[in-house]
Scaffold this motif. Sequence first.
Motif, PDB file in Angstrom:
ATOM      1  N   PRO A   1       0.815  -1.276   0.254  1.00  0.00           N
ATOM      2  CA  PRO A   1      -0.037  -0.201  -0.041  1.00  0.00           C
ATOM      3  C   PRO A   1       0.818   1.281   0.073  1.00  0.00           C
ATOM      4  O   PRO A   1       1.758   1.360   0.979  1.00  0.00           O
ATOM      5  N   PRO A   2       0.644   2.225  -1.063  1.00  0.00           N
ATOM      6  CA  PRO A   2       1.375   3.266  -1.025  1.00  0.00           C
ATOM      7  C   PRO A   2       1.266   4.215   0.395  1.00  0.00           C
ATOM      8  O   PRO A   2       2.370   4.744   0.712  1.00  0.00           O
ATOM      9  N   ARG A   3       0.237   4.126   0.943  1.00  0.00           N
ATOM     10  CA  ARG A   3       0.324   4.827   2.117  1.00  0.00           C
ATOM     11  C   ARG A   3       1.511   4.281   3.285  1.00  0.00           C
ATOM     12  O   ARG A   3       1.740   5.112   4.177  1.00  0.00           O
ATOM     13  N   GLN A   4       1.461   2.893   3.017  1.00  0.00           N
ATOM     14  CA  GLN A   4       2.345   2.377   4.208  1.00  0.00           C
ATOM     15  C   GLN A   4       3.791   2.921   3.717  1.00  0.00           C
ATOM     16  O   GLN A   4       4.583   3.123   4.727  1.00  0.00           O
ATOM     17  N   ALA A   5       4.137   2.989   2.499  1.00  0.00           N
ATOM     18  CA  ALA A   5       5.324   3.330   1.971  1.00  0.00           C
ATOM     19  C   ALA A   5       5.665   4.995   2.487  1.00  0.00           C
ATOM     20  O   ALA A   5       6.651   5.277   2.882  1.00  0.00           O
ATOM     21  N   GLN A   6       4.583   5.636   2.408  1.00  0.00           N
ATOM     22  CA  GLN A   6       4.781   6.951   2.703  1.00  0.00           C
ATOM     23  C   GLN A   6       4.881   7.032   4.131  1.00  0.00           C
ATOM     24  O   GLN A   6       5.972   7.779   4.670  1.00  0.00           O
ATOM     25  N   SER A   7       4.328   6.537   5.100  1.00  0.00           N
ATOM     26  CA  SER A   7       4.750   6.356   6.453  1.00  0.00           C
ATOM     27  C   SER A   7       6.019   5.749   6.852  1.00  0.00           C
ATOM     28  O   SER A   7       6.858   6.306   7.778  1.00  0.00           O
ATOM     29  N   TYR A   8       6.281   4.805   5.998  1.00  0.00           N
ATOM     30  CA  TYR A   8       7.565   4.219   6.241  1.00  0.00           C
ATOM     31  C   TYR A   8       8.814   5.421   5.866  1.00  0.00           C
ATOM     32  O   TYR A   8       9.532   5.736   6.675  1.00  0.00           O
ATOM     33  N   ILE A   9       8.739   6.094   4.864  1.00  0.00           N
ATOM     34  CA  ILE A   9       9.640   7.266   4.370  1.00  0.00           C
ATOM     35  C   ILE A   9       9.790   8.383   5.461  1.00  0.00           C
ATOM     36  O   ILE A   9      10.594   8.833   5.976  1.00  0.00           O
ATOM     37  N   ASN A  10       8.534   8.736   6.011  1.00  0.00           N
ATOM     38  CA  ASN A  10       8.347   9.771   6.744  1.00  0.00           C
ATOM     39  C   ASN A  10       8.807   9.503   8.112  1.00  0.00           C
ATOM     40  O   ASN A  10       9.727  10.114   8.761  1.00  0.00           O
ATOM     41  N   ALA A  11       8.736   7.958   8.442  1.00  0.00           N
ATOM     42  CA  ALA A  11       9.182   7.783   9.912  1.00  0.00           C
ATOM     43  C   ALA A  11      10.608   7.764   9.786  1.00  0.00           C
ATOM     44  O   ALA A  11      11.493   8.253  10.790  1.00  0.00           O
ATOM     45  N   LYS A  12      11.108   7.274   8.702  1.00  0.00           N
ATOM     46  CA  LYS A  12      12.492   7.270   8.654  1.00  0.00           C
ATOM     47  C   LYS A  12      13.299   8.734   8.665  1.00  0.00           C
ATOM     48  O   LYS A  12      14.445   8.925   9.217  1.00  0.00           O
ATOM     49  N   LYS A  13      12.665   9.644   7.799  1.00  0.00           N
ATOM     50  CA  LYS A  13      12.933  10.780   7.927  1.00  0.00           C
ATOM     51  C   LYS A  13      12.932  11.629   9.164  1.00  0.00           C
ATOM     52  O   LYS A  13      14.016  12.401   9.674  1.00  0.00           O
ATOM     53  N   ASP A  14      11.876  11.296   9.953  1.00  0.00           N
ATOM     54  CA  ASP A  14      11.799  11.679  11.302  1.00  0.00           C
ATOM     55  C   ASP A  14      12.916  11.331  12.207  1.00  0.00           C
ATOM     56  O   ASP A  14      13.194  12.002  13.036  1.00  0.00           O
ATOM     57  N   GLU A  15      13.298  10.037  11.996  1.00  0.00           N
ATOM     58  CA  GLU A  15      14.301   9.603  12.710  1.00  0.00           C
ATOM     59  C   GLU A  15      16.014  10.134  12.282  1.00  0.00           C
ATOM     60  O   GLU A  15      16.898   9.714  12.821  1.00  0.00           O
ATOM     61  N   GLY A  16      15.769  10.845  11.261  1.00  0.00           N
ATOM     62  CA  GLY A  16      17.102  11.238  10.672  1.00  0.00           C
ATOM     63  C   GLY A  16      17.717  10.366   9.731  1.00  0.00           C
ATOM     64  O   GLY A  16      19.022  10.602   9.519  1.00  0.00           O
TER      65      GLY A  16
END
Length: 725
Positions: free
Chosen positions: A138-153
């Motif tokens: 699901p694209p939404r899941q990819a989106q959360s994955y990317i954002n979560a990683k970015k939030d962790e730097g």
Amino acid sequence: MDVSHLLEGLNEHQRQAVSAEQSSMLVLAGAGSGKTRVLVHRIAWLLQVEQQSPYSILAVTFTNKAAKEMLSRVEQVAGYISGRMWIGTFHGLAHRLLRAHYQEAKLPQSFQILDSEDQHRMIKRIMKSINLDDKRWPPRQAQSYINAKKDEGLRVQHIDAGYHPMEKQWLTIYQLYQDACDRAGLVDFAELLLRAHELLLNNPTLLAHYQQRFGNILVDEFQDTNAIQYAWIRLLAGDKSHVMIVGDDDQSIYGWRGARIENLSKFLKDFNNAKTIRLEQNYRSTGNILNAANQLIAHNPDRMGKNLWTEGKDGELIGLYSAFNELDEARFIVGRINDWQNQGGLLKECAILYRGNAQSRVLEEALLQQRLSYRIYGGVRFFERQEIKDAMGYLRLIANRDDDAAFERVVNTPARGIGDRTLNIVRSTAREQNVTLWQSCKKLIENNGLTGRARSAVAGFITLVQELEQDCLDMSLHKRVDHCIIESGLKQMYRQEKGEKAEARIENLEELVTAARSFEPDETQENLSEMDAFLAHAALEAGEGQADAHEDAVQLMTLHSAKGLEFPLVFLAGVEEGLFPNQRAIDEGDRLDEERRLCYVGMTRAMEKLYISHAEQRRLYGRENYSAPSRFIREIPRQFVDEIRLKTQVSAPVTSSPIANRFHQTEQNFQATGLSLGQRVSHPKFGAGVVVNYEGSGPQTRVQVNFDGAGSKWLVVAYARLQPL
Ligand SMILES: Nc1ncnc2c1ncn2[C@@H]1O[C@H](COP(=O)(O)OP(=O)(O)OP(=O)(O)O)[C@@H](O)[C@H]1O
Ligand SMILES: [Mg+2]
């Protein structure tokens, strides 16, 4: 110099915090204890007593609205400071930094911000281009994955997927997405922070400059900072700045988005000379509201622990209403707001808070029916509406041809014969040649990669955008907006759609011209063209200022966006198991504490009166749910609660509204059942009780009976075999 006004209206502990000598400091305190007030006075104190230059101050708030309020409050106490002080949200400040140093940040000057809907589309498109099945991925899941990683730097190269095929797949998408953004000069929200952090990290001179400059850093709502935000503050502070953070571990509600309560203790470790100051007196809520909230939050383990008391009156009890369904709940709430108004209260003093955005619709309808003005704070935002995004798409593409997200949005809106087949050729050429979609179109035309109708349609679009730019060169901002809306064909397209919705869309487009007319870039945008400033404004502030902020209107918002605010009259709607706490939190267990903190945040927004309501039956997201009252209701001791019976509601004056009419009719039908309100009845299983409410008509009539032993139940009269006593 007389500085007594800086300490006016503060208690002893607050004064200590405001007037402490310059050092790092944590103000840890519960809701409504004056943390934000202390922060504002501290800034004024730094300016006036410590003689700090406004240039040396960086203040971080939670919303743009809070930043504006803070600035005006500081100016009230300390006089005019204009744009010299950096004050804003993490995202806003990071954006300012990137604009100022776009070259060092490796961004084009005209980079644009990608909001979460655009981000979603873009990820979806990329996943499609590598033929991923969106059911499995699901694209939404990819989106959360990317954002979560970015939030962790974390960038792709920092992540080792090891042998996890899932994670490997997400990483591939992350990489493709990031490449596409970089090509197109697009920066998503999480990227703003990450890139601003890297900018400082990779440019020692720049870092030294800002560390030197910002001798004073102040952060409100610190409990909700995430890893990258913390790292950013830590880096900027260096070893010389004085950092004041204020926060409340009990109000940490963004864990699901990467916020870390631990940042509070981390701060104390990293800034080991930091003092902790606690504030314990609450100035916001009545005794009953405050004590009930205290008792609720006491159910959470691992708290940093706080006392919170008030000198104020106990005030009224918390009103608890058990609604039959969501319509009944909305009707109840609107009824209480009517009462409030009839007693001389203002609408803007009333706030309705709910767990999920979708709950607003029913409430909105009930308010509309009663002709009560309302505004949705942070809900469907003006700048997120379809037609507005279409118009902005044109403006963005004119400003930056390489903006792929904008290109995708408007290339065939309104329809101009550029179908999916043609677009796929454009997309794959862009991928193969590593260029943006716009460039890909130009190449295809030059090299005869497109033929016939497709070619002329694409060429027509290219010419249109180029002409729009030419036409607009000498126009003022709002004229340009108006010109683009008309010449792009957008307005005409919506005009042809007809109907109320299309009309509203045209009104919105017109409102966009008004917005451009009254737009004034602020000092943070001094280096931008007016159009770029307007585009950034649209992306960043998306409607926080919705409607007219001065109009007297009921405030509707999610519990999350109510943080930091206060209202005399507050409704918490939909306090049901499965909704609040939401089902996911119940299933996963460890998120329950965060839901409880959210409830604490909600309750402590109320100054004078708090109503909590739940519906036994609710239609939401197209499904019918039957839910028990939330556990949070049980966790509030009964001594603070007044359970409201509908009897008063039923006998309320009948007005001419459709709802009231329906009520009036059912009242007659109800009598036909042989039962009446207040009547004692007996039931074969539940024993004796009193009829307190009814709903529906004919064979569907249902009554609510308060049984002496079995509590309150809703029963269908036709089946219940109730005997009048
Ligand atoms: N010493 C004081 N005397 C009178 N009123 C005060 C005092 N301190 C704060 N207040 C008022 O109490 C209310 C709550 O203050 P404020 O919003 O600063 O609290 P807070 O701790 O930031 O709350 P939250 O945790 O919800 O963000 C405000 O209306 C504020 O003006
Ligand atoms: Mg506050």
